[in-house]
Design an enzyme around this catalytic site. Structure first.
Site, PDB file in Angstrom:
ATOM      1  N   SER A 136      -4.293  -4.988 -11.176  1.00  0.00           N
ATOM      2  CA  SER A 136      -3.937  -3.678 -10.645  1.00  0.00           C
ATOM      3  C   SER A 136      -3.378  -2.870 -11.812  1.00  0.00           C
ATOM      4  CB  SER A 136      -2.878  -3.866  -9.551  1.00  0.00           C
ATOM      5  OG  SER A 136      -2.348  -2.627  -9.155  1.00  0.00           O
ATOM      6  N   LYS A 162      -8.328  -2.813  -9.928  1.00  0.00           N
ATOM      7  CA  LYS A 162      -7.793  -1.801  -9.012  1.00  0.00           C
ATOM      8  C   LYS A 162      -7.044  -0.761  -9.833  1.00  0.00           C
ATOM      9  CE  LYS A 162      -3.812  -2.128  -6.012  1.00  0.00           C
ATOM     10  NZ  LYS A 162      -3.201  -2.866  -4.898  1.00  0.00           N
ATOM     11  N   LYS A 164      -4.545   2.647  -9.671  1.00  0.00           N
ATOM     12  CA  LYS A 164      -3.660   3.482  -8.859  1.00  0.00           C
ATOM     13  C   LYS A 164      -4.105   4.932  -8.997  1.00  0.00           C
ATOM     14  CE  LYS A 164      -0.646   0.399  -7.424  1.00  0.00           C
ATOM     15  NZ  LYS A 164      -0.389   0.127  -5.992  1.00  0.00           N
ATOM     16  N   ASP A 189      -6.124   2.526  -5.290  1.00  0.00           N
ATOM     17  CA  ASP A 189      -4.979   2.392  -4.374  1.00  0.00           C
ATOM     18  C   ASP A 189      -4.122   3.649  -4.487  1.00  0.00           C
ATOM     19  OD1 ASP A 189      -2.855   1.647  -2.799  1.00  0.00           O
ATOM     20  OD2 ASP A 189      -2.263  -0.090  -3.999  1.00  0.00           O
ATOM     21  N   GLU A 214      -7.559   1.975  -0.969  1.00  0.00           N
ATOM     22  CA  GLU A 214      -6.413   1.353  -0.316  1.00  0.00           C
ATOM     23  C   GLU A 214      -5.360   2.400   0.033  1.00  0.00           C
ATOM     24  OE1 GLU A 214      -4.939  -1.853  -2.753  1.00  0.00           O
ATOM     25  OE2 GLU A 214      -3.109  -2.070  -1.591  1.00  0.00           O
ATOM     26  N   ASP A 239      -2.636  -1.326   3.429  1.00  0.00           N
ATOM     27  CA  ASP A 239      -1.608  -2.151   2.788  1.00  0.00           C
ATOM     28  C   ASP A 239      -0.294  -1.896   3.530  1.00  0.00           C
ATOM     29  OD1 ASP A 239       0.449  -3.091   1.136  1.00  0.00           O
ATOM     30  OD2 ASP A 239      -0.286  -2.201  -0.706  1.00  0.00           O
ATOM     31  N   LYS A 263      -0.261  -8.759   2.112  1.00  0.00           N
ATOM     32  CA  LYS A 263       0.769  -9.133   1.125  1.00  0.00           C
ATOM     33  C   LYS A 263       1.676 -10.109   1.823  1.00  0.00           C
ATOM     34  CE  LYS A 263       1.169  -5.257  -1.950  1.00  0.00           C
ATOM     35  NZ  LYS A 263       1.982  -4.211  -2.527  1.00  0.00           N
ATOM     36  N   GLY A 291      -0.129  -8.015  -4.205  1.00  0.00           N
ATOM     37  CA  GLY A 291       1.043  -8.524  -4.929  1.00  0.00           C
ATOM     38  C   GLY A 291       2.125  -7.481  -5.046  1.00  0.00           C
TER      39      GLY A 291
END
Ligand code: OSB
Ligand code: MG
Length: 367
Positions: A136, A162, A164, A189, A214, A239, A263, A291
């Site tokens: 990520s 992934k 952000k 995400d 996400e 999430d 998670k 995570g």
């Protein structure tokens, strides 16, 4: 089994580089290490992954510490537990606070597995020998910087990345990565940075063949996520919205997305993670394990969870070295060609590295 004593360590592990999300930047991972002892000299390890401030969920590290010390651990000590699944009954008068409860749930699973001389993954019903890693990447200063960061991780072997995103740092960033890596498993995400009025921006991302987007909208917006999903080809993954089994059920009924990021800490530990993946599996939804920039103790539980059959997509489980110079476990977690081996030794399958724990512990308590 009965837990006779518990130790807690507040630990602040410096991150190798700052991690930026749509809600801010982190430079260290602050967490609680929980060690539970039974009367036979066995111990189980769990991590409370709640962040230092309540930006991701309502919980924060020090709220969890107080709740564990004054309420949850005193309720646990000296109670007879046939299996960790029974913890929910013990804590049913305490609402929420899943990350505090997850520390206990996971430590009990580790202890339970060790008492049976079984690997944690096997004890919870895991079926895989290895799990798929994923990295990520926080928000970068420019699309070029993002491409450079992605290149480093791809060169290290990661096959799913992934990124952000937030308004203003989305399409151009992801397009730059897609142009450079046409076949990479790529996803985004948003950590709730968008609203339904941004649907057109998110529709542009359909062209980039992302695995999923996400949590674009607010955590309590299951109805709006369902509306957005109908306007997008890219699957939505939830999430923050998935606080437990009931939220997962609501998501499925409403069609708020097609994928769940389970998670372990957010849902209350391995017991709850197991239930949610079973529900998702019965409803043909894909799941993967997210995570919290966790230390090796959290990641060991994540690896066990990801070995369950309902975890069908690559996970946010990376090597210890992705975030930390030194992890609190030994051996450290490593990935090769985007895969992480599921340990076969009893319990979480890793030992604690006490030198690192003592170096970065800021407060301890024995209960
Ligand atoms: O939404 O998954 C998230 C980090 C901080 C806050 C929220 C999130 C994340 C991550 C980290 O994506 C994933 C990891 O531990 O590697
Ligand atoms: Mg997320």
């Amino acid at each position: 089994m009965k837990i006779s004593t518990a130790e807690m360590y507040k630990i602040s592990l410096p991150l190798r580089s700052p991690f930026k999300t749509s809600f801010g930047q982190m430079t260290s991972k602050d967490f609680i290490l929980l060690v539970l002892h039974d009367q036979n000299g066995n111990c189980g390890y769990g991590e409370c992954s709640a962040f230092a401030t309540p930006f991701y969920t309502e919980e924060f590290r020090d709220s969890a510490y107080l709740l564990l010390k004054d309420t949850l651990l005193p309720a646990l000590l000296n109670q007879e537990l046939a299996a960790p699944d029974q913890l929910a009954g013990l804590f049913n008068k305490i609402r929420g606070n899943h990350m505090a409860k997850a520390a206990i749930d996971n430590a009990c699973w580790d202890l339970f597995a060790k008492r049976q001389h079984q690997a944690l993954a096997k004890a919870i019903g895991g079926v895989k020998r290895q799990v798929t890693a994923g990295v990520s990447i926080g928000i970068q200063p420019s699309p070029g910087a993002l491409v450079a960061a992605v290149s480093t991780y791809v060169a290290a072997g990661y096959q799913r990345v992934k990124v952000k995103i937030k308004p203003g740092a989305d399409y151009a960033y992801l397009k730059a990565v897609r142009d450079q890596f046409p076949r990479l498993e790529l996803m985004a995400d948003a950590n709730s940075a968008y609203t339904l009025s941004d649907a057109a921006t998110l529709q542009r991302l359909d062209a980039l063949k992302l695995l999923m987007i996400e949590q674009p909208l607010a955590a309590d917006d299951l109805v709006q996520h369902a509306k957005l999903q109908r306007e997008l080809r890219t699957p939505l993954c939830l999430d923050e919205s998935i606080t437990g089994l009931a939220a997962a059920q609501a998501m499925i009924q409403l069609g708020s997305g097609r994928i769940i990021n389970i998670k372990v800490s957010r849902v209350g530990g391995l017991s709850a993670a197991k239930q949610i993946q079973a529900l998702a599996r019965a409803n043909q939804l894909d799941c993967w394990c997210g995570g919290m920039l966790g230390s090796g103790v959290a990641r060991a539980a994540d690896i066990a969870a990801a070995s369950l059959p309902g975890f069908t997509l690559p996970n946010d489980i990376s090597s210890s070295q992705r975030y930390f110079e030194k992890d609190i476990i030994t051996p450290e977690i490593t990935q090769e060609n985007g895969k992480i081996m599921v340990p076969t030794a009893a319990g979480i399958g890793y030992d604690l590295n006490w030198a690192v724990i003592h170096q970065y512990a800021t407060e301890t308590a024995t209960i």
